[in-house]
Design an enzyme around this catalytic site. Structure first.
Site, PDB file in Angstrom:
ATOM      1  N   ASN A  32      12.746 -10.953  -2.904  1.00 44.00           N
ATOM      2  CA  ASN A  32      12.589  -9.861  -3.855  1.00 44.00           C
ATOM      3  C   ASN A  32      11.816  -8.756  -3.139  1.00 44.00           C
ATOM      4  OD1 ASN A  32      11.327  -8.071  -5.751  1.00 44.00           O
ATOM      5  ND2 ASN A  32      11.812  -9.503  -7.397  1.00 44.00           N
ATOM      6  N   GLU A  55      15.650  -6.684  -6.699  1.00 39.35           N
ATOM      7  CA  GLU A  55      14.821  -5.509  -7.000  1.00 39.35           C
ATOM      8  C   GLU A  55      14.888  -4.470  -5.876  1.00 39.35           C
ATOM      9  OE1 GLU A  55      11.601  -5.281  -9.943  1.00 39.35           O
ATOM     10  OE2 GLU A  55      10.971  -7.190  -9.117  1.00 39.35           O
ATOM     11  N   TYR A  72      19.050 -11.577  -9.919  1.00 39.34           N
ATOM     12  CA  TYR A  72      17.713 -11.179 -10.353  1.00 39.34           C
ATOM     13  C   TYR A  72      17.647 -11.424 -11.857  1.00 39.34           C
ATOM     14  CZ  TYR A  72      13.648  -8.355 -11.514  1.00 39.34           C
ATOM     15  OH  TYR A  72      12.442  -7.935 -12.007  1.00 39.34           O
ATOM     16  N   ASP A  96      15.569 -14.364  -7.358  1.00 41.34           N
ATOM     17  CA  ASP A  96      14.371 -14.387  -8.201  1.00 41.34           C
ATOM     18  C   ASP A  96      14.818 -14.864  -9.576  1.00 41.34           C
ATOM     19  OD1 ASP A  96      12.210 -13.926  -9.800  1.00 41.34           O
ATOM     20  OD2 ASP A  96      11.865 -11.864  -9.130  1.00 41.34           O
ATOM     21  N   ASN A 123      12.764 -15.991 -11.961  1.00 38.72           N
ATOM     22  CA  ASN A 123      11.720 -15.705 -12.950  1.00 38.72           C
ATOM     23  C   ASN A 123      11.391 -16.895 -13.854  1.00 38.72           C
ATOM     24  OD1 ASN A 123      10.367 -13.169 -12.739  1.00 38.72           O
ATOM     25  ND2 ASN A 123      12.303 -12.121 -13.150  1.00 38.72           N
ATOM     26  N   HIS A 151       6.627 -10.483  -3.589  1.00 38.96           N
ATOM     27  CA  HIS A 151       7.279 -11.759  -3.284  1.00 38.96           C
ATOM     28  C   HIS A 151       7.342 -11.951  -1.764  1.00 38.96           C
ATOM     29  CE1 HIS A 151       9.267 -12.545  -7.312  1.00 38.96           C
ATOM     30  NE2 HIS A 151       8.851 -11.306  -7.459  1.00 38.96           N
TER      31      HIS A 151
END
Length: 256
Positions: free
Chosen positions: A7, A34, A104, A145, A147, A247
């Site tokens: 990221n 991102e 993402y 990522d 999350n 990250h």
DNA sequence: ATGGTGGCACCGCCA
């Protein structure tokens, strides 16, 4: 095959870090999240001589994904079926017969927010998409990522953080549901201890130095790929550079 | 410590 995910928190701010990392590590594929840039402003020039092919899908200011590969990039698919939001979060390519899905995943903002519902829905749509498009016998890597912290080892203070949007029952269930398609978290095939993170919040003073972090980035492998994984590790070196991302790089190697 | 950092687009939003 060496595969990595990162990221970048702005590909324009981190182009130098990415270029140096590609040069030093020579992965076959690097998935970036991102990128935070619309497509006509992607820093194409910075990467034109780096020896990698790349595809990207971005938007202004937020989100955005890009995939770099040493070999030919084929069968590019942008956007997750069923996600009507226009947010740039999904990019799938095929590299020599291996499908690479770069995501993402929505962060979720707050547990009582619309964005959190969107996060749960997004996982649901992703599972449906895997069901429709692949059989678990195929060579598939899903990375990025995500999350979600999968268990207490993946957050620095599990008691305090339980119930937050990246560490609560709903998102763990949602991630496990997608994994139920047939994915293995290859990092945990080689690393069982706690305190191994991929993300350190900028807002925590000296968070990286004090290792106040989260494991939010993953390399998920279908059965055939997981069986050929020979190692998976977090490369914390880029986090020690000037102007690092929040990250760092997660890397896995496969006998293929 | 009820703040703190960082990126982008714009004077706030998102992580």
């Amino acid at each position: 095959m060496k595969a990595a995910t990162f990221n970048a928190n702005s590909i324009r701010s981190r182009a130098g870090i990415v270029l140096d990392w590609l040069e030093a590590n020579q992965p076959d594929v690097l998935c970036i999240q991102e990128t935070k840039v619309q497509d006509d402003h992607f820093p194409v020039k910075a990467f034109e001589d780096c020896g990698y092919n790349f595809v990207y899908k971005g938007q202004k200011a937020y989100n955005g994904v890009a995939t770099f590969a040493r070999g030919q990039i084929e069968d590019v698919k942008i956007g997750l079926d069923g996600d009507e939001s226009e947010q740039a979060r999904f990019l799938k390519v095929n590299l020599g017969g291996v499908s690479i899905v770069n995501t993402y995943v929505p962060q979720g903002r707050a547990p009582d927010s619309e964005q959190f519902l969107y996060k749960l829905e997004w996982f649901g749509q992703l599972r449906e998409w895997f069901d429709k498009n692949f059989s678990p016998g195929e060579d598939v890597l899903w990375m990025g990522d995500l999350n979600v912290a999968m268990d207490a080892r993946d957050v620095h203070d599990p008691e305090k953080l339980w119930g937050s949007v990246c560490y609560c029952q709903e998102v763990q269930d949602a991630l496990k549901d997608v994994m139920g398609w047939g994915f293995t978290d290859v990092f945990r095939q080689f690393n069982e201890e706690d305190g191994l993170y991929t993300f350190w919040d900028y807002r925590v003073p000296n968070g990286f130095k004090r290792n106040i972090g989260w494991r939010l980035d993953y390399i998920m492998a279908s059965k055939s790929m997981a069986g050929r994984c020979t190692g998976c590790w977090v490369d914390k070196e880029p986090r020690a550079l000037k102007k690092p991302s929040d990250h760092t790089f997660l890397v896995a190697e496969f006998d293929i």
